[in-house]
Design an enzyme around this catalytic site. Sequence first.
Site, PDB file in Angstrom:
ATOM      1  N   ALA A   1      51.493   4.930  75.984  1.00  0.00           N
ATOM      2  CA  ALA A   1      50.380   3.855  75.608  1.00  0.00           C
ATOM      3  C   ALA A   1      50.775   2.495  76.109  1.00  0.00           C
ATOM      4  CB  ALA A   1      50.167   4.042  73.954  1.00  0.00           C
ATOM      5  N   LYS A   2      49.663   1.709  75.860  1.00  0.00           N
ATOM      6  CA  LYS A   2      49.969   0.274  76.237  1.00  0.00           C
ATOM      7  C   LYS A   2      51.165  -0.420  75.918  1.00  0.00           C
ATOM      8  CE  LYS A   2      45.522  -1.423  77.573  1.00  0.00           C
ATOM      9  NZ  LYS A   2      44.372  -1.387  76.597  1.00  0.00           N
ATOM     10  N   ARG A   3      51.553   0.041  74.435  1.00  0.00           N
ATOM     11  CA  ARG A   3      52.861  -0.754  73.958  1.00  0.00           C
ATOM     12  C   ARG A   3      54.090  -0.467  74.805  1.00  0.00           C
ATOM     13  NH1 ARG A   3      51.926   3.926  70.783  1.00  0.00           N
ATOM     14  NH2 ARG A   3      53.425   5.405  71.591  1.00  0.00           N
TER      15      ARG A   3
END
Length: 285
Positions: free
Chosen positions: A248-250
């Site tokens: 994911a974006k993290r």
Amino acid sequence: MTRFAPSPTGHLHLGHAHSALFAFRAARRTGGRFLLRIEDIDPVRCRPEFAAGIAEDLAWLGLDWEEPVRRQSDHFADYRAALDRLAEAGLLYPCFCTRAEIQAEIARAGHAPHGPDGPVYPGRCRSLPPAERALRIAAGQPFALRLAVDEAARRAGPLTWHDRVRGRQTARPDLFGDVVLARKDTPASYHLAVTVDDALQGVTLVTRGEDLFAATHLHRLLQAALGLPTPDYHHHRLLTDDAGRRLAKRDRALTLRALREAGRSAEEVRALAGFQGSELRLRNG
Ligand code: GLU
């Protein structure tokens, strides 16, 4: 014809690369065409610089696609036309409920079926008398447009689609309840825009992550209600990190740009995303 249809809400990471290469390879294997589509209907989350970054990252990865690239924000008239068709068929209704009201109604009922997009709408505005609808609209009350899913499904009769992993599927649009297809600030929902675009662009094989498998139940119903063709579907696995969580974006270190800046070659990044250049038949590879 296949497509990769990212939303420009951030930089592409390895999971996106997997999805893009998957669609690209599927087209190459059959001598088919490959499209890039920018799904930027949400003006709050999408940014033009991310769209530019997507094209740059994919080109660096070795992909090429047909021009022009379709940007959903340029095509609201197409989604409006689809909404008009559904409205004329009596399959749309205005919903004036706020989120708080919906939550209160669900709390009162004591339970709410949970659909793929969240709690199923209890249906409060479905049966508002036409005169009351007209009055509220005239008074300027904000509203969303919801699809009357049961009625659309009843008219369509049993619906199926073919998933290349799981085989023949029977559509269960009822799992979603009456979904929102448009709001004041977002004139087309993801479900509507993606269904209309895949048909308008002539996509014959939709490849996307398993996380979107359930969405296909609803897209199949929208195809039936709008008289659109049904493509084949291939919902592919999702890449995960070392802890087994989906990317994911993290995971900033796994964006294609971070990998590139860290000195990784395009070939290495393709391999990290699960693909060898030889199976992709890259123009320069
Ligand atoms: N735009 C969607 C996303 O970024 C994918 C749409 C699709 O492939 O159907 O998750």
